[in-house]
Design a protein around this motif. Structure first.
Motif, PDB file in Angstrom:
ATOM      1  N   ALA B 209       0.857  -1.185   0.000  1.00  0.00           N
ATOM      2  CA  ALA B 209       0.000   0.000   0.000  1.00  0.00           C
ATOM      3  C   ALA B 209       0.894   1.237   0.000  1.00  0.00           C
ATOM      4  O   ALA B 209       2.033   1.188   0.481  1.00  0.00           O
ATOM      5  N   PRO B 210       0.408   2.332  -0.588  1.00  0.00           N
ATOM      6  CA  PRO B 210       1.245   3.540  -0.580  1.00  0.00           C
ATOM      7  C   PRO B 210       1.597   3.960   0.839  1.00  0.00           C
ATOM      8  O   PRO B 210       0.810   3.793   1.762  1.00  0.00           O
ATOM      9  N   GLY B 211       2.802   4.477   0.993  1.00  0.00           N
ATOM     10  CA  GLY B 211       3.254   4.876   2.325  1.00  0.00           C
ATOM     11  C   GLY B 211       3.979   6.204   2.278  1.00  0.00           C
ATOM     12  O   GLY B 211       3.780   6.992   1.358  1.00  0.00           O
ATOM     13  N   TRP B 212       4.810   6.415   3.262  1.00  0.00           N
ATOM     14  CA  TRP B 212       5.506   7.703   3.366  1.00  0.00           C
ATOM     15  C   TRP B 212       7.018   7.525   3.309  1.00  0.00           C
ATOM     16  O   TRP B 212       7.768   8.373   3.778  1.00  0.00           O
ATOM     17  N   GLY B 246       3.418   9.124  -0.483  1.00  0.00           N
ATOM     18  CA  GLY B 246       3.544  10.583  -0.442  1.00  0.00           C
ATOM     19  C   GLY B 246       4.816  11.062   0.216  1.00  0.00           C
ATOM     20  O   GLY B 246       4.901  12.207   0.654  1.00  0.00           O
ATOM     21  N   ARG B 309       7.526  15.865   1.277  1.00  0.00           N
ATOM     22  CA  ARG B 309       6.396  14.949   1.339  1.00  0.00           C
ATOM     23  C   ARG B 309       5.113  15.662   0.918  1.00  0.00           C
ATOM     24  O   ARG B 309       4.956  16.871   1.099  1.00  0.00           O
ATOM     25  N   GLN B 310       4.217  14.911   0.346  1.00  0.00           N
ATOM     26  CA  GLN B 310       2.992  15.495  -0.208  1.00  0.00           C
ATOM     27  C   GLN B 310       2.014  15.813   0.920  1.00  0.00           C
ATOM     28  O   GLN B 310       1.651  14.923   1.686  1.00  0.00           O
ATOM     29  N   SER B 311       1.613  17.056   0.996  1.00  0.00           N
ATOM     30  CA  SER B 311       0.632  17.397   2.025  1.00  0.00           C
ATOM     31  C   SER B 311      -0.777  17.467   1.450  1.00  0.00           C
ATOM     32  O   SER B 311      -1.756  17.504   2.189  1.00  0.00           O
ATOM     33  N   ILE B 312      -0.873  17.477   0.129  1.00  0.00           N
ATOM     34  CA  ILE B 312      -2.182  17.535  -0.531  1.00  0.00           C
ATOM     35  C   ILE B 312      -2.318  16.310  -1.427  1.00  0.00           C
ATOM     36  O   ILE B 312      -1.385  15.954  -2.146  1.00  0.00           O
ATOM     37  N   LEU B 313      -3.463  15.657  -1.357  1.00  0.00           N
ATOM     38  CA  LEU B 313      -3.717  14.524  -2.251  1.00  0.00           C
ATOM     39  C   LEU B 313      -4.323  15.078  -3.535  1.00  0.00           C
ATOM     40  O   LEU B 313      -5.428  15.633  -3.521  1.00  0.00           O
ATOM     41  N   ARG B 314      -3.599  14.969  -4.621  1.00  0.00           N
ATOM     42  CA  ARG B 314      -4.086  15.507  -5.899  1.00  0.00           C
ATOM     43  C   ARG B 314      -5.134  14.573  -6.475  1.00  0.00           C
ATOM     44  O   ARG B 314      -4.844  13.423  -6.804  1.00  0.00           O
ATOM     45  N   LEU B 315      -6.328  15.074  -6.609  1.00  0.00           N
ATOM     46  CA  LEU B 315      -7.410  14.269  -7.151  1.00  0.00           C
ATOM     47  C   LEU B 315      -7.557  14.556  -8.630  1.00  0.00           C
ATOM     48  O   LEU B 315      -7.464  15.713  -9.051  1.00  0.00           O
ATOM     49  N   GLY B 316      -7.821  13.529  -9.381  1.00  0.00           N
ATOM     50  CA  GLY B 316      -8.091  13.741 -10.803  1.00  0.00           C
ATOM     51  C   GLY B 316      -9.501  14.272 -10.987  1.00  0.00           C
ATOM     52  O   GLY B 316     -10.294  14.327 -10.049  1.00  0.00           O
ATOM     53  N   GLN B 318     -13.298  14.188 -11.948  1.00  0.00           N
ATOM     54  CA  GLN B 318     -14.304  13.124 -11.828  1.00  0.00           C
ATOM     55  C   GLN B 318     -14.865  12.774 -13.183  1.00  0.00           C
ATOM     56  O   GLN B 318     -15.177  13.612 -13.965  1.00  0.00           O
TER      57      GLN B 318
END
Lengths: 365, 318
Positions: B209-212, B246, B309-316, B318
């Motif tokens: 799973a994605p991690g840090w 991230g 590290r990514q602080s925002i989850l970039r959403l594609g 919809q």
């Protein structure tokens, strides 16, 4: 229940960023289990409420609504989405919301929103805070952003969604116009040992949280139980030796009821509660106090206990799809310190055994 | 070689520069003179790595019955660089004359890998001076025979733990990379590391799973290829990075100092910066290397990028 203090919260930068977000600004936050979403939801609601009354916290399940209510001590309104919409629609339209004839919990959202639009209904609350937003229907977010509150704070984690038709983060964003979500990345709840077992079941796109707590040396344990009596013996012995809060997560309510009755008998004077949807008795349960709480997986969401027993493990593994993996992930992460997976009297199937991690993560009998 | 900002970036002490007038508007704009001490000591690889190269590469080439006089594996030395290994750009999966694809890879390792190893080992030594990454993921683009993995273990210690994602279009390169990694493990170097070999970024098998976790991307001598689509490469890299999680991402670029092979660098640089990376070093420098004939100076082009590290989850959409 153990919650971080305000100062502890403020010492964590990413949580501080959430707390310092202007209160008149909408906010979208995603975070894995243990990252403090519910605590932050409550804190943000409290901060808004200091300046503006009529703040509302909305949850999906009743036990989480109860937990939020205990945390805010009645100072802020907390409701489940289902109940809130039921009365909100009635108060503003003058009739009960239309529902599917086969499912009174399934609102007919297009009809409701058309009626609200015709009635030129405007938002009437300053701020709405939503916890575990992934479990609410996407139409609710549209309803809430158009007719309930112009400013919303939404916490979500789609990697814990329990329903196949969960709301995606993209749907929440689209329905509300919120910006891309800020990510919480720290797990303040679980020991590394518990987290490693939970991560075995983690699927999805949200990065696994970095665990803050030191190792405990206590691996989660797989326990074979000959019958319900031996399960009760294990749990009551554990409580008598360690105390604290224990969560028992079951699949079938009759199993939960039998455990509750037996443990009440074995542990006189100890709080032993069961929540079932049919009883709707959540307001009689104080999960912040030591004792034993029996819940099914749907009601476990958002709760945490020092020790968790997941009984009827054979009903939860093997995880053959993402939804079942998410359920195991969510259930495992309810445990702060100790986690037991209980099965029996029959053996686990070969597939179920294969779905479990190795002995370096899960201690076997 | 000067890698001035590298270790500071890694330590997260960018503020260090502010006291020296190197930060303007919170951006590091000029680092060229941040540290002036050029490396004068020859790069020395650890004994286990020297043993590994001796056992698996130099002795295999030297002991091959085809290696006689000026010939290695039956091919004149003068023809090897241009024709057999094409300065690292050959299609190694194709046989060449009497040479198998495995022979060609072995010759690549014999003639070119050592210098690449020395460059990367020196860069990582500077990058991690005084610190140690915690179980990072190494993504080695155009990995050759495990070059980046060997280099990072050379710099951090043979017992350092990391996941290695080796991407190389050549099956023979990947195969020999795994052979070197297994041989290294037999020498007690990197015994627990997990390796993921793939012909492309898009096909990398990553089941966690994605991690840090921190990610270190190595882009070494990749741009010597004239057919490389840099923008597409970075798009694929971003796809993999999002699967990894991230965490912080550091990109180390090394290449020949020759102008012609760095023509794609400006596009690479712009695309990375548009993806949120900050450029911390971009220069040409020297490392001292030691050969049987004596010490010599080797010149190379290098750059270092870093994204927090990514602080925002970039959403594609919809």
């Amino acid at each position: 229940m153990r919650l971080p203090t305000w100062e502890e919260l403020a010492s964590v930068e990413e949580q501080l960023n959430v707390l310092e977000c202007p209160l008149d600004q909408s906010l979208f936050v995603v975070g894995p289990p243990g990252s403090g979403k519910t605590v932050l939801a409550v804190r943000r609601a409290q901060m808004v409420a200091e300046a503006q009354p009529d703040v509302l916290v909305v949850t999906y399940n009743r036990m989480l609504r109860r937990l939020v209510a205990l945390m805010i001590d009645g100072s802020i309104e907390a409701q489940t989405m289902q109940r809130f919409v039921w009365y909100d629609y009635y108060d503003r339209i003058g009739e009960w919301p239309p529902c599917d004839t086969r499912d009174s919990f399934a609102y007919i959202w297009p009809t409701m929103m058309a009626r609200m639009k015709r009635g030129q209904i405007r938002p009437n609350r300053p701020h709405l805070v939503v916890d575990e937003g992934q479990d609410l229907p996407p139409e609710f977010f549209e309803y809430a952003s158009r007719y309930v509150a112009r400013t919303m704070t939404v916490f979500a984690d789609e990697d814990q969604a329990l329903k196949r038709e969960c709301t995606t983060l993209e749907q929440i964003k689209q329905a509300t116009g919120l910006d891309d979500p800020a990510m919480l990345s720290q797990n303040h709840r679980n020991t590394p040992e518990v987290s490693r077992l939970a991560e075995h079941f983690h699927s999805g796109r949200l990065p696994a949280a970095a665990v803050h707590r030191p190792t405990s040396g206590e691996l989660p344990r797989l326990i074979w139980s000959e019958n319900i009596k031996s399960t009760m013996t294990t749990i009551s012995n554990w409580y008598q030796n360690t105390g604290g809060s224990i969560g028992i997560i079951i699949d079938r309510n009759n199993m939960g009821q039998a455990l509750r009755d037996g443990l009440t008998h074995r542990l006189p004077g100890v709080r032993v509660d069961i929540y079932t949807h049919n009883q709707q008795n959540e307001d009689t349960i104080n999960v912040l106090k030591d004792g034993i709480t029996v819940v099914n997986k749907g009601s476990a969401k958002g709760l945490e206990f020092a020790t968790v027993f997941i009984v009827e493990l054979d009903q939860f593994v093997p995880c053959t799809n993402d939804m079942e993996r998410r359920a195991m992930y969510m259930m495992c992460t309810r445990a702060r310190d100790n986690l037991f997976l209980v099965y029996g009297p029959g053996d686990l199937t070969t597939m179920a055994v294969a779905a479990l991690p190795g002995t370096d993560v899960l201690e076997r009998p | 070689m000067r890698c001035p900002a590298a270790q500071l970036v890694y330590l997260g002490v960018v503020e260090w520069f502010t006291g020296r007038g190197l930060v303007v508007d919170q951006k590091v704009v000029f680092l060229k003179n941040a540290i002036t001490d050029e490396v004068k000591m020859p790069v020395t690889l650890p004994q286990w790595l020297q043993d590994l190269r001796r056992d698996e590469i130099t002795e295999r080439v030297g002991n091959d019955p085809r290696s006689v006089g000026r010939k290695v594996l039956g091919v004149d030395k003068d023809a090897v660089m241009d024709e057999v290994i094409g300065w690292g750009q050959a299609d190694f999966d194709e046989p060449w004359g009497t040479l198998s694809s495995d022979d060609r890879v072995l010759l690549y390792a014999y003639f070119l890998q050592l210098r690449h190893l020395e460059e990367l080992a020196e860069a990582f030594r500077m990058l991690f001076a005084g610190t140690h990454p915690n179980d990072p993921i190494i993504v080695d683009l155009g990995c050759g025979p495990f070059t980046g993995g060997l280099a990072i273990a050379s710099a951090l210690g043979a017992d350092t733990r990391f996941d290695y994602v080796g991407v190389d279009r050549s099956c023979a390169m990947r195969r020999f990379g795994e052979q070197l990694a297994s041989a290294a493990a037999r020498l007690d170097a990197m015994p627990h590391n997990v390796r993921h070999w793939s012909p492309s970024l898009a096909s990398v098998s990553w089941n966690e799973a994605p991690g840090w976790r921190d990610v270190i991307v190595i882009v070494s001598y990749l741009f010597a290829s004239p057919t490389l689509d840099v923008a597409a490469l970075i798009a694929e890299l971003e796809g993999l990075l999002s699967r990894l999680g991230g965490g912080r991402v550091t990109v180390l670029y090394t290449n020949s100092a020759r102008q012609g092979v760095n023509l794609s660098f400006p596009v690479f640089c712009d695309t990375l910066q548009n993806a949120g990376f900050q450029l911390y070093a971009d220069d040409t420098g020297n490392i001292e290397i030691k050969r049987r004939t004596g010490a010599r100076t080797h010149r190379l082009r290098y750059a270092l990028f870093h994204r927090d590290r990514q602080s925002i989850l970039r959403l594609g959409a919809q």
